[in-house]
Structures are given as C-alpha cells and as structure tokens.
Design a protein around this motif. Sequence first.
Motif, short mmCIF file in Angstrom:
data_model
loop_
_atom_site.label_atom_id
_atom_site.label_comp_id
_atom_site.label_asym_id
_atom_site.label_seq_id
_atom_site.Cartn_x
_atom_site.Cartn_y
_atom_site.Cartn_z
N SER A 21 1.11 -1.66 -0.08
CA SER A 21 -0.09 -0.17 0.13
C SER A 21 0.18 1.08 -0.13
N ASN A 22 1.74 1.51 0.80
CA ASN A 22 3.02 2.32 0.48
C ASN A 22 3.73 2.80 -0.40
N GLN A 23 3.86 1.48 -1.16
CA GLN A 23 4.29 1.48 -2.71
C GLN A 23 3.04 1.81 -3.58
N GLN A 24 2.26 1.89 -3.95
CA GLN A 24 1.78 2.30 -4.39
C GLN A 24 1.02 4.14 -4.17
N ALA A 25 1.49 4.36 -2.98
CA ALA A 25 1.56 5.45 -2.54
C ALA A 25 2.71 6.42 -2.69
N MET A 26 3.84 5.96 -2.72
CA MET A 26 4.85 5.91 -3.02
C MET A 26 4.70 6.34 -4.88
N LYS A 74 5.15 10.08 -9.75
CA LYS A 74 3.99 10.17 -11.05
C LYS A 74 3.47 12.09 -10.90
N ARG A 75 3.39 12.31 -9.47
CA ARG A 75 3.35 13.76 -8.59
C ARG A 75 4.44 15.24 -8.92
N VAL A 76 5.50 14.19 -8.45
CA VAL A 76 6.30 15.22 -8.93
C VAL A 76 6.95 15.29 -9.99
N GLN A 77 6.86 14.13 -10.71
CA GLN A 77 7.56 14.57 -12.26
C GLN A 77 6.90 15.55 -13.19
N THR A 78 6.69 16.56 -12.88
CA THR A 78 6.29 18.09 -13.66
C THR A 78 6.60 19.13 -12.50
#
Length: 122
Positions: A73-78, A83-87
């Motif tokens: 579950s933590n891996q999925q959140a990570m 993905k969010r910090v890519q941009t």
Amino acid sequence: MLAFNYMYHLFSFTLLLVECMQGKDALMWYGPLTIVTLAQLMQLSITFEVVGSESEKLKDEAYCIPWESMSLSNQQAMMFFLKRVQTPIRVTAISMKAVGVQTMGGILKTCFAYCAFLRSLK
C-alpha cells in the motif's frame, strides 16, 4: 489575480518613478512608497522563484526514498507521489506566463522604458 497584481506593480512603479524625478520634495514624498512597491514586487517574484526551485529538488529527494522495502500500500502511494513530482510546480499568471525573477526583470525594464517615455513628453 496574480496578473492584475503584476499589472498594478507595472503602472504604479512607473508613475512613482516619474513623480520621484520631479525634484527633491517629490522624492521625499514618493521615495518611500516607491521603495515599498519595489520591495513588494521583489518579495512576490522571489517567493515564486523559490517555490519553483524547491519543487525541482523535491523530485530528486523522492527518488532517493527506499520504496523497495515498503509495504504494497505504501509502494502504491509512493508511485502516485513519484508521478506527481515529475512536473515541477510553476506558478503562472492567467495560466500562460510563469512568474518569477525573470518576470520581475521584465516589469522593471518596462517601467524604466515607460518612465523615460513619460519624461520625454515634458
């Protein structure tokens, strides 16, 4: 709202510069207000520049996290976070122009050009 704030700084700083060039008495009256207006423009622009540069550092820091040893579950959140910090985060005015120190420089150049133009009309 941010675009209107930058337009306000453009017009008010130009007019204050013109007024400050009227003489010693005008400089005494309008000088402090001119300095405060310039300080506000600098504070706003530098703040957005710092936000952008710190968000670029966040990407590198997020990739250094040892996600392999986390629970599923933590891996999925990570994965969502990665993905969010890519941009990087960039604050824009009217979703067109990124604001920062370069925008402040452009505003100051334009203010001085307008001020020279208005002085030449006298």
